[in-house]
Design an enzyme around this catalytic site. Structure first.
Site, PDB file in Angstrom:
ATOM      1  N   LYS A   1       0.736  -1.261  -0.043  1.00 39.38           N
ATOM      2  CA  LYS A   1      -0.050   0.126  -0.072  1.00 39.38           C
ATOM      3  C   LYS A   1       0.885   1.183  -0.030  1.00 39.38           C
ATOM      4  CE  LYS A   1      -4.527  -1.425   1.447  1.00 39.38           C
ATOM      5  NZ  LYS A   1      -5.552  -1.399   2.305  1.00 39.38           N
TER       6      LYS A   1
ATOM      7  N   LYS B   1      -3.218 -11.230  -6.978  1.00 39.67           N
ATOM      8  CA  LYS B   1      -4.377 -11.196  -6.190  1.00 39.67           C
ATOM      9  C   LYS B   1      -5.632 -10.562  -6.893  1.00 39.67           C
ATOM     10  CE  LYS B   1      -5.601  -8.719  -2.514  1.00 39.67           C
ATOM     11  NZ  LYS B   1      -5.660  -8.437  -1.236  1.00 39.67           N
TER      12      LYS B   1
ATOM     13  N   LYS C   1      -9.863  -5.335  -5.560  1.00 40.74           N
ATOM     14  CA  LYS C   1     -11.011  -4.041  -5.461  1.00 40.74           C
ATOM     15  C   LYS C   1     -10.184  -3.093  -6.200  1.00 40.74           C
ATOM     16  CE  LYS C   1     -11.864  -4.543  -0.885  1.00 40.74           C
ATOM     17  NZ  LYS C   1     -12.418  -4.411   0.283  1.00 40.74           N
TER      18      LYS C   1
END
Ligand code: TYM
Length: 334
Positions: free
Chosen positions: A115, A197, A200
């Site tokens: 992140k 992965k 979203k």
């Protein structure tokens, strides 16, 4: 234990559009476990603001997520479905646990590294201490089990480490939680880059199936899913695209890898992709219909939000008061 039942806690962020990964890796298992445990399922909006959010959008998504929990089959009379921000104990315990967590431990978290790389202009302290808040979520309810996808395992490990460290100093305060990982669907990969992965926040809309995608969109995305040139449906690391589709198909139909390999022996990828798409439509369509119905019932959702926040607060406060006493905060005078 609550009423002789073991306790389960899990949560989901209301950021971005929920994907099939969220459903198969988490929500679907929540529903199968909900009779066995005393369950707390949170919409973790405190976690969401570690990344900048549009306030109106966050509020809307949080409500939609809570509605989706019910649509997926979680009965709010039996399961505590609530917003994390409605229970101040999460923040209070998180602060205390921050003082029992080492910088070095947090520095090793792969989600933080990912992140931080993605949001280089906003590497805030909340992003860094995110796993401590997650530990607080879980420990606040003395959870025995935490059903999550594989990507959250590292956060579960640090939660256990923090709890064990605290217990070693103050006695048996926290239950040490165990992760629960489903047999299939624990790590659904991107349809476009199957070594990554399904997420979203992926910028390519074809990489993810969103829970609210209509049947045509779902079928189209599976048709375009990246595969390989081997031409056989087989679960193998050299075929990450096909293996991912098998995982999705298995999670949606309950079939094993061996059964799937047999079913598509001698058939082309086109047939297989269409079958996977249909199995996903069969799972998502009823969910979407129930979601649409429930969304119309504003008063009902409001009452769930209010009643469940009270229930969560009751159990959270019990643990919090115990912890506050252990660390030496003065007792409240009534
Ligand atoms: P979040 O919101 O990113 O994801 C919610 C759940 O979905 C699972 N998941 C997946 N499973 C399989 N394949 C995928 N591609 C996939 N993508 C997501 C996640 O593993 C998760 O179970 N930090 C958490 C939320 C959280 C939490 C908690 C979870 C906050 N406090 C306490 C459990 C306990 C998160 O961001 O999940």
């Amino acid at each position: 234990m609550i009423d002789n039942k073991k306790v389960l806690f899990s949560g989901m962020q209301a950021t971005g559009n929920l994907t099939l990964g969220n459903y198969l890796g988490a929500l679907k298992n929540w529903v199968t476990l909900c009779d066995e445990y005393e369950c707390f399922y949170s919409v973790v909006d405190l976690h969401s603001i570690t990344v900048r959010q549009d306030p109106a959008e966050l509020r809307k998504r949080a409500r939609n997520l809570l509605t989706l929990y019910i649509a997926a089959g979680l009965d709010p009379e039996k399961n505590c479905l609530y917003y994390q921000s409605h229970v101040s104990g999460h923040c209070e315990l998180s602060w205390i646990l921050n003082c029992f967590t080492y910088m070095g431990e947090l520095n090793r978290m792969t989600q933080f590294k990912d992140k931080a790389a993605k949001h280089a202009d906003n590497i805030n302290a909340g992003l860094f201490t995110y796993p401590v808040l997650m530990a607080a979520d879980i420990l606040l309810y003395q959870a025995d089990v935490v059903p999550v996808g594989k990507d959250q395992l590292q956060h579960l490990e640090i939660t256990r480490d923090i709890a064990q460290r605290f217990n070693a100093i103050y006695g048996d305060v926290f239950t040490i939680p165990e992760p629960y990982i489903g047999k299939s669907g624990a790590k659904i990969m991107s349809l476009q880059e199957p070594t990554k992965k399904m997420s979203k926040s992926d910028e390519n809309p074809n990489a993810s199936i969103y829970l609210m995608d209509d049947p045509d969109t779902i079928m189209r995305k599976f048709k375009r899913a990246v595969t390989d040139s081997e031409g056989c449906v087989r679960y193998h690391e050299s075929q990450p695209g096909i293996s991912n589709l098998m995982d999705i198909y298995g999670a949606c139909t309950g079939k094993t890898y061996a059964e799937i390999e047999k079913e598509f022996e001698g058939k082309g990828y086109g047939d297989f992709k269409a079958a996977v798409g249909e199995s996903v439509v069969d799972v998502l369509k009823p969910l979407q219909d129930r979601f649409a119905d429930l969304s119309k019932n504003k008063d009902y959702i409001d009452s769930v939000i209010k009643n469940n926040a009270e229930k969560a607060n009751y159990f959270a406060t019990k643990t919090l008061r115990k912890v506050q006493k252990k660390v030496g905060f003065p007792e409240r005078i009534r």
